[in-house]
Design a protein around this motif. Structure first.
Motif, PDB file in Angstrom:
ATOM      1  N   GLY A   1      -5.073 -22.182  18.530  1.00 22.49           N
ATOM      2  CA  GLY A   1      -6.084 -21.178  18.268  1.00 22.49           C
ATOM      3  C   GLY A   1      -5.878 -20.488  16.933  1.00 22.49           C
ATOM      4  N   ASP A   2      -6.947 -19.841  16.451  1.00 24.23           N
ATOM      5  CA  ASP A   2      -6.879 -19.117  15.188  1.00 24.23           C
ATOM      6  C   ASP A   2      -6.209 -17.770  15.400  1.00 24.23           C
ATOM      7  OD1 ASP A   2      -8.192 -21.162  13.927  1.00 24.23           O
ATOM      8  OD2 ASP A   2     -10.191 -20.310  14.321  1.00 24.23           O
ATOM      9  N   GLY A   3      -5.443 -17.347  14.416  1.00 30.35           N
ATOM     10  CA  GLY A   3      -4.794 -16.054  14.475  1.00 30.35           C
ATOM     11  C   GLY A   3      -5.727 -14.944  14.033  1.00 30.35           C
ATOM     12  N   PRO A   4      -5.237 -13.710  13.948  1.00 25.11           N
ATOM     13  CA  PRO A   4      -6.071 -12.585  13.505  1.00 25.11           C
ATOM     14  C   PRO A   4      -6.598 -12.819  12.104  1.00 25.11           C
ATOM     15  CG  PRO A   4      -4.009 -11.824  14.475  1.00 25.11           C
ATOM     16  CD  PRO A   4      -3.875 -13.291  14.308  1.00 25.11           C
ATOM     17  N   SER A   5      -7.777 -12.257  11.828  1.00 22.63           N
ATOM     18  CA  SER A   5      -8.380 -12.422  10.512  1.00 22.63           C
ATOM     19  C   SER A   5      -7.717 -11.566   9.452  1.00 22.63           C
ATOM     20  CB  SER A   5      -9.877 -12.073  10.582  1.00 22.63           C
ATOM     21  OG  SER A   5     -10.048 -10.736  11.033  1.00 22.63           O
ATOM     22  N   SER A   6      -6.912 -10.591   9.860  1.00 18.84           N
ATOM     23  CA  SER A   6      -6.228  -9.697   8.919  1.00 18.84           C
ATOM     24  C   SER A   6      -4.761  -9.597   9.297  1.00 18.84           C
ATOM     25  CB  SER A   6      -6.874  -8.316   8.938  1.00 18.84           C
ATOM     26  OG  SER A   6      -6.126  -7.396   8.174  1.00 18.84           O
ATOM     27  N   ASP A   7      -3.935  -9.342   8.268  1.00 17.64           N
ATOM     28  CA  ASP A   7      -2.502  -9.169   8.528  1.00 17.64           C
ATOM     29  C   ASP A   7      -2.131  -7.692   8.584  1.00 17.64           C
ATOM     30  OD1 ASP A   7      -2.811  -8.465   5.899  1.00 17.64           O
ATOM     31  OD2 ASP A   7      -1.098  -9.614   5.160  1.00 17.64           O
ATOM     32  N   GLY A   8      -3.130  -6.809   8.731  1.00 18.08           N
ATOM     33  CA  GLY A   8      -2.853  -5.379   8.760  1.00 18.08           C
ATOM     34  C   GLY A   8      -1.922  -4.970   9.883  1.00 18.08           C
ATOM     35  N   TRP A   9      -1.984  -5.668  11.018  1.00 17.95           N
ATOM     36  CA  TRP A   9      -1.137  -5.320  12.156  1.00 17.95           C
ATOM     37  C   TRP A   9       0.336  -5.631  11.883  1.00 17.95           C
ATOM     38  CZ3 TRP A   9       1.195  -9.383  15.092  1.00 17.95           C
ATOM     39  CH2 TRP A   9       0.833 -10.667  14.675  1.00 17.95           C
ATOM     40  N   LEU A  10       0.618  -6.421  10.820  1.00 18.00           N
ATOM     41  CA  LEU A  10       1.997  -6.708  10.444  1.00 18.00           C
ATOM     42  C   LEU A  10       2.594  -5.618   9.559  1.00 18.00           C
ATOM     43  CD1 LEU A  10       1.628 -10.497   9.556  1.00 18.00           C
ATOM     44  CD2 LEU A  10       2.728  -9.558  11.585  1.00 18.00           C
ATOM     45  N   ARG A  11       1.750  -4.796   8.971  1.00 16.34           N
ATOM     46  CA  ARG A  11       2.188  -3.866   7.942  1.00 16.34           C
ATOM     47  C   ARG A  11       2.584  -2.529   8.544  1.00 16.34           C
ATOM     48  NH1 ARG A  11       2.438  -6.982   3.147  1.00 16.34           N
ATOM     49  NH2 ARG A  11       0.735  -8.503   3.226  1.00 16.34           N
ATOM     50  N   VAL A  12       3.729  -2.492   9.162  1.00 10.92           N
ATOM     51  CA  VAL A  12       4.193  -1.237   9.738  1.00 10.92           C
ATOM     52  C   VAL A  12       4.434  -0.200   8.649  1.00 10.92           C
ATOM     53  CG1 VAL A  12       6.586  -1.997   9.681  1.00 10.92           C
ATOM     54  CG2 VAL A  12       5.889  -0.221  11.288  1.00 10.92           C
ATOM     55  N   ASN A  13       4.737  -0.646   7.435  1.00 10.84           N
ATOM     56  CA  ASN A  13       5.020   0.299   6.353  1.00 10.84           C
ATOM     57  C   ASN A  13       3.800   1.124   5.970  1.00 10.84           C
ATOM     58  OD1 ASN A  13       4.076  -2.343   5.301  1.00 10.84           O
ATOM     59  ND2 ASN A  13       4.160  -1.310   3.332  1.00 10.84           N
ATOM     60  N   ARG A  14       2.602   0.652   6.324  1.00  4.58           N
ATOM     61  CA  ARG A  14       1.404   1.386   5.944  1.00  4.58           C
ATOM     62  C   ARG A  14       1.279   2.715   6.684  1.00  4.58           C
ATOM     63  NH1 ARG A  14      -3.248  -3.387   5.649  1.00  4.58           N
ATOM     64  NH2 ARG A  14      -2.337  -4.537   3.902  1.00  4.58           N
ATOM     65  N   SER A  15       1.888   2.814   7.836  1.00  4.44           N
ATOM     66  CA  SER A  15       1.820   4.061   8.599  1.00  4.44           C
ATOM     67  C   SER A  15       3.132   4.838   8.544  1.00  4.44           C
ATOM     68  CB  SER A  15       1.465   3.769  10.064  1.00  4.44           C
ATOM     69  OG  SER A  15       2.452   2.953  10.661  1.00  4.44           O
ATOM     70  N   PHE A  16       4.009   4.442   7.638  1.00  2.66           N
ATOM     71  CA  PHE A  16       5.326   5.064   7.535  1.00  2.66           C
ATOM     72  C   PHE A  16       5.327   6.034   6.358  1.00  2.66           C
ATOM     73  CE2 PHE A  16       9.855   5.423   6.798  1.00  2.66           C
ATOM     74  CZ  PHE A  16      10.378   5.405   8.078  1.00  2.66           C
ATOM     75  N   ILE A  17       5.821   7.238   6.579  1.00  2.69           N
ATOM     76  CA  ILE A  17       5.911   8.253   5.520  1.00  2.69           C
ATOM     77  C   ILE A  17       7.368   8.366   5.093  1.00  2.69           C
ATOM     78  CG2 ILE A  17       5.549  10.662   4.890  1.00  2.69           C
ATOM     79  CD1 ILE A  17       3.413  10.836   6.994  1.00  2.69           C
ATOM     80  N   PRO A  18       7.715   7.908   3.895  1.00  2.00           N
ATOM     81  CA  PRO A  18       9.100   8.069   3.431  1.00  2.00           C
ATOM     82  C   PRO A  18       9.429   9.551   3.254  1.00  2.00           C
ATOM     83  CG  PRO A  18       7.885   6.480   2.092  1.00  2.00           C
ATOM     84  CD  PRO A  18       6.886   7.190   2.938  1.00  2.00           C
ATOM     85  N   PRO A  19      10.669   9.917   3.419  1.00  2.95           N
ATOM     86  CA  PRO A  19      11.045  11.327   3.219  1.00  2.95           C
ATOM     87  C   PRO A  19      10.669  11.845   1.841  1.00  2.95           C
ATOM     88  CG  PRO A  19      12.822  10.123   4.307  1.00  2.95           C
ATOM     89  CD  PRO A  19      11.801   9.109   3.917  1.00  2.95           C
ATOM     90  N   ARG A  20      10.713  10.982   0.825  1.00  2.89           N
ATOM     91  CA  ARG A  20      10.379  11.447  -0.523  1.00  2.89           C
ATOM     92  C   ARG A  20       8.911  11.824  -0.657  1.00  2.89           C
ATOM     93  NH1 ARG A  20      12.288   6.440  -3.909  1.00  2.89           N
ATOM     94  NH2 ARG A  20      11.301   5.482  -2.101  1.00  2.89           N
ATOM     95  N   ARG A  21       8.052  11.276   0.234  1.00  2.00           N
ATOM     96  CA  ARG A  21       6.622  11.592   0.148  1.00  2.00           C
ATOM     97  C   ARG A  21       6.240  12.767   1.042  1.00  2.00           C
ATOM     98  NH1 ARG A  21       3.504   6.652   1.630  1.00  2.00           N
ATOM     99  NH2 ARG A  21       2.651   7.641   3.490  1.00  2.00           N
ATOM    100  N   LEU A  22       7.137  13.177   1.898  1.00  2.00           N
ATOM    101  CA  LEU A  22       6.799  14.223   2.867  1.00  2.00           C
ATOM    102  C   LEU A  22       6.396  15.518   2.173  1.00  2.00           C
ATOM    103  CD1 LEU A  22       6.627  15.117   5.805  1.00  2.00           C
ATOM    104  CD2 LEU A  22       9.055  15.739   5.678  1.00  2.00           C
ATOM    105  N   ARG A  23       7.137  15.917   1.159  1.00  2.14           N
ATOM    106  CA  ARG A  23       6.817  17.175   0.461  1.00  2.14           C
ATOM    107  C   ARG A  23       5.415  17.120  -0.133  1.00  2.14           C
ATOM    108  NH1 ARG A  23       9.245  21.558  -2.133  1.00  2.14           N
ATOM    109  NH2 ARG A  23       8.218  22.195  -4.053  1.00  2.14           N
ATOM    110  N   ALA A  24       5.074  16.005  -0.778  1.00  2.00           N
ATOM    111  CA  ALA A  24       3.747  15.879  -1.385  1.00  2.00           C
ATOM    112  C   ALA A  24       2.659  15.909  -0.315  1.00  2.00           C
ATOM    113  CB  ALA A  24       3.668  14.593  -2.196  1.00  2.00           C
ATOM    114  N   GLU A  25       2.905  15.252   0.840  1.00  2.00           N
ATOM    115  CA  GLU A  25       1.915  15.257   1.916  1.00  2.00           C
ATOM    116  C   GLU A  25       1.700  16.671   2.458  1.00  2.00           C
ATOM    117  OE1 GLU A  25       0.049  12.952   3.218  1.00  2.00           O
ATOM    118  OE2 GLU A  25       0.931  10.977   2.901  1.00  2.00           O
TER     119      GLU A  25
END
Length: 392
Positions: A112-136
């Protein structure tokens, strides 16, 4: 008399004096650039105060998206705290999913065909590094700029390293353009216009197109090499061990062992390092030339016979030429000159000509009309980039 490492009149390998065309057929880098567009007199006068032609004019920042609204502080804090729990679970879930897919493919012939997007693989997209926390949390542009600047510096350094290794998109003037992108989560409070201002400090500009509210694309253009320091096909053969000459072969009795074991260690190495960002566009070809042996090159490398190496070079050259000449002229798009002239391009890797030498491979290619590509600085230790003029 040359030793095969320089053009006539050059100061040696790496010399910079322009040389006459050594090829019998028309050569695109010893004549006016066929891709050059006529420039009206008014633009010629204006260009006297402009940067060099390979430096694209800065992208006006006025038309780019500005900062986005600051996210809710409570949501940001919750995401920052919970990510240390859900991110490991997410990665563990991906491992289980991949194992299930492999098992299904083996035991049930799942196709069968896999997902049309690899977004579900990108856990880093929802991760906030500590260095970005202050700016957020603050949402202040100055805090976002302090966070974005080192990120952008690393992206730019990787892109420029890729250009140095032969990467980038060839342009109509035979220069090359490299690009870098940033997702909006990395510069939310600074805006695309702020990212472009930071990039201009490093000599980069915003792309004329492809920059929207969800990402920003940056580009930099590099000129083509002024001269190509390389031996002529008519020069005496390059000496063994020199950059253009035959390279020492590997220990022959070890080659059968490499040939058998590579079936195991090549996929294992690939699976363990697929996530590593390689700045070299031909990293795997370089790695393969060092740690693997191809079935077609096995006889030539095992015997070390010049005739066997020449047959191997001709075989690979024929394969690459056939593939390239099979492309339609229309597929070259904007790289076609107004008179219909364009350059076909191929690349021979070091594993193809290791025992014959880059100079010998260049001599064989010249017989079929191929010559060094003027858009790339010669790099015989790793590959030969060749071109051949054609007309639509």
């Amino acid at each position: 008399m040359t030793n095969g490492q320089e053009h006539r009149g050059a100061a040696g390998y790496g010399g910079g004096t322009p040389q006459p065309n050594p090829y019998a057929q028309p050569n695109p880098y010893d004549r006016p650039n066929p891709y050059a567009q006529p420039v009206p007199p008014q633009q010629q006068r204006q260009s006297q105060s402009q940067p060099p032609p390979y430096a694209a004019p800065p992208q006006p920042v006025g038309g780019l998206p500005g900062p986005l609204p600051r996210r809710n502080r409570l949501v940001v804090l919750l995401q920052f705290l919970l990510q240390w729990i859900y991110a490991p679970l997410w990665i563990l879930g991906l491992v289980v999913v991949f194992a299930a897919i492999i098992a299904a493919a083996i035991f049930s012939n799942y196709g069968g065909d896999g997902p049309s997007s690899d977004g579900w693989l990108r856990v880093n997209r929802s991760f906030i590094p500590p260095r970005r926390l202050r700016a957020e949390l603050t949402g202040r542009p100055e805090d976002w700029e302090r966070y974005v600047t080192p990120v952008l510096r690393r992206r730019i350094a990787a892109a420029e390293a890729s250009h140095a290794a032969g990467g980038g998109q060839v342009q109509v003037d035979l220069g090359r353009e490299v690009s870098a992108e940033l997702a909006v989560r990395l510069y939310r409070g600074l805006g695309a216009e702020g990212v472009v201002r930071v990039a201009e400090r490093f000599g980069w500009q915003g792309a004329p197109s492809g920059t929207d509210a969800g990402r920003v694309r940056l580009v930099r253009r590099f000129p083509a090499p002024a001269t190509l320091s390389a031996p002529s096909p008519q020069d005496p053969p390059a000496a063994p061990g020199t950059p253009w000459g035959p390279q020492p072969g590997r220990f022959a009795p070890l080659l059968p062992v490499i040939f058998l074991l590579q079936i195991v260690y090549v996929p294992v190495y690939g699976l363990l390092t697929f996530w590593v960002d390689r700045p070299e566009p031909d990293y795997w070809e370089r790695w393969g030339a060092r740690w693997t042996v191809g079935p077609r090159a096995f006889r030539a490398e095992f015997t070390g016979s010049p005739a066997a190496w020449e047959r191997h070079v001709r075989r690979i050259l024929k394969r690459e030429s056939t593939r390239e000449l099979g492309r339609s002229a229309d597929s070259y798009g904007r790289l076609i000159a107004p008179d219909g002239t364009f350059l076909r391009r191929i690349q021979l890797h070091r594993a193809t000509y290791r025992g014959a030498g880059a100079h010998q491979a260049l001599r064989i290619a010249a017989e079929q009309g191929w010559m060094l590509d003027p858009a790339f600085a010669p790099d015989p230790a790793n590959s030969l980039r060749l071109c051949r003029p054609d007309h639509r």
